[in-house]
Design a protein around this motif. Structure first.
Motif, short mmCIF file in Angstrom:
data_model
loop_
_atom_site.label_atom_id
_atom_site.label_comp_id
_atom_site.label_asym_id
_atom_site.label_seq_id
_atom_site.Cartn_x
_atom_site.Cartn_y
_atom_site.Cartn_z
N SER A 126 0.83 -1.20 0.00
CA SER A 126 0.00 0.00 0.00
C SER A 126 0.86 1.24 0.00
CB SER A 126 -0.89 0.01 1.24
OG SER A 126 -1.77 -1.08 1.21
N ASN A 127 0.31 2.28 -0.57
CA ASN A 127 0.94 3.59 -0.56
C ASN A 127 2.38 3.52 -1.03
OD1 ASN A 127 -1.51 4.75 0.35
ND2 ASN A 127 -1.03 3.97 2.38
N GLN A 128 3.29 4.08 -0.25
CA GLN A 128 4.70 4.06 -0.63
C GLN A 128 5.50 3.07 0.21
OE1 GLN A 128 3.00 6.69 0.42
NE2 GLN A 128 4.05 7.73 2.06
N ASP A 129 4.83 2.09 0.81
CA ASP A 129 5.54 1.10 1.60
C ASP A 129 6.53 0.34 0.70
OD1 ASP A 129 3.89 1.90 3.62
OD2 ASP A 129 2.70 0.05 3.69
N PRO A 130 7.78 0.22 1.14
CA PRO A 130 8.78 -0.45 0.31
C PRO A 130 8.61 -1.97 0.35
CG PRO A 130 9.75 0.24 2.39
CD PRO A 130 8.33 0.76 2.37
N LEU A 131 8.81 -2.63 -0.76
CA LEU A 131 8.65 -4.08 -0.85
C LEU A 131 9.62 -4.79 0.09
CD1 LEU A 131 7.27 -6.52 -2.23
CD2 LEU A 131 9.17 -6.48 -3.85
N GLN A 132 10.89 -4.49 -0.04
CA GLN A 132 11.88 -5.22 0.75
C GLN A 132 11.72 -4.94 2.24
OE1 GLN A 132 15.79 -5.01 -0.91
NE2 GLN A 132 16.53 -6.70 0.30
N GLY A 133 11.42 -3.71 2.59
CA GLY A 133 11.27 -3.36 3.99
C GLY A 133 10.04 -3.95 4.65
N THR A 134 8.99 -4.20 3.88
CA THR A 134 7.76 -4.72 4.47
C THR A 134 7.58 -6.22 4.28
OG1 THR A 134 6.50 -4.16 2.48
CG2 THR A 134 6.52 -2.54 4.26
N THR A 135 8.21 -6.81 3.25
CA THR A 135 8.01 -8.23 2.99
C THR A 135 9.31 -9.03 2.99
OG1 THR A 135 8.28 -8.06 0.59
CG2 THR A 135 6.04 -7.70 1.48
N GLY A 136 10.43 -8.35 2.88
CA GLY A 136 11.71 -9.03 2.76
C GLY A 136 12.05 -9.45 1.35
N LEU A 137 11.12 -9.26 0.42
CA LEU A 137 11.35 -9.64 -0.97
C LEU A 137 12.22 -8.59 -1.67
CD1 LEU A 137 7.76 -10.75 -2.03
CD2 LEU A 137 9.67 -12.22 -1.34
N ILE A 138 13.11 -9.07 -2.52
CA ILE A 138 13.93 -8.17 -3.32
C ILE A 138 13.12 -7.77 -4.55
CG2 ILE A 138 16.06 -7.95 -4.66
CD1 ILE A 138 17.21 -10.17 -2.77
#
Length: 183
Positions: A126-138
């Motif tokens: 959602s919004n500007q949430d970073p992928l790696q920071g929120t899911t651990g995915l690269i």
């Protein structure tokens, strides 16, 4: 020579790449007028040179680049990983599109790499949430589904935008990201 399986796999990936799917080679279009039609302002010799030499070279180079690109995709580890992790390119495309359509409000649909599992995964943020920071995915491929990305052209019809976005994805960049994160 490519194996039957590789050719079949490439046909699955290729439709998402727009004109590369079951493509015919580009050809030099005929001019709708004679080379001398613009004289005395532009000479027939200049028109003939630019059309039959320069423009023809651009068309030939485009064909060569597309052929090399298609061969790279057919042999590519990314395609094999997509088939392994999603069953087929079409299933991957459907899943990423569905996740992206389902983002409530603003955000992103993502193809990411799970380094721990060595697998591709789809996620939404959602919004500007970073992928790696929120899911651990690269992050490998992000699809912007904030309204500003498509509203002027597609209004509020996000699915139409997502159908079109597959025609402009830079697969070379996605592949480079995939190869880099596997190291």
């Amino acid at each position: 020579m490519l194996s039957r399986a590789a050719r079949s796999a490439s046909r699955t990936l290729v439709p998402a790449l727009g004109s590369l799917g079951s493509r015919q080679k580009h050809s030099l279009p005929d001019l709708p007028y004679d080379y001398g039609a613009l004289e005395p302002h532009i000479s027939a010799q200049i028109m003939q040179l630019h059309h039959s030499k320069h423009h023809a070279t651009y068309v030939n180079n485009l064909n060569a680049v597309e052929e090399k690109y298609l061969e790279a995709l057919e042999k590519g580890e990314l395609l094999e990983a997509i088939k392994r992790d999603f069953g087929s390119f079409d299933k991957f495309k459907e899943k990423l599109t569905a996740v992206s359509v389902g983002v409530q409000g603003s955000g992103w649909g993502w193809l990411g790499f799970n380094k721990e599992q060595g697998r591709l995964q789809i996620a939404a943020c959602s919004n500007q949430d970073p992928l790696q920071g929120t899911t651990g995915l690269i992050p490998l491929l992000g699809i912007d589904v904030w309204e500003h990305a498509y509203y002027l052209q597609y209004k509020n019809v996000r699915p139409d935008y997502l159908k079109a976005i597959w025609n402009v994805i830079n697969w070379e960049n996605v592949t480079e990201r995939y190869m880099a994160c596997k190291k």
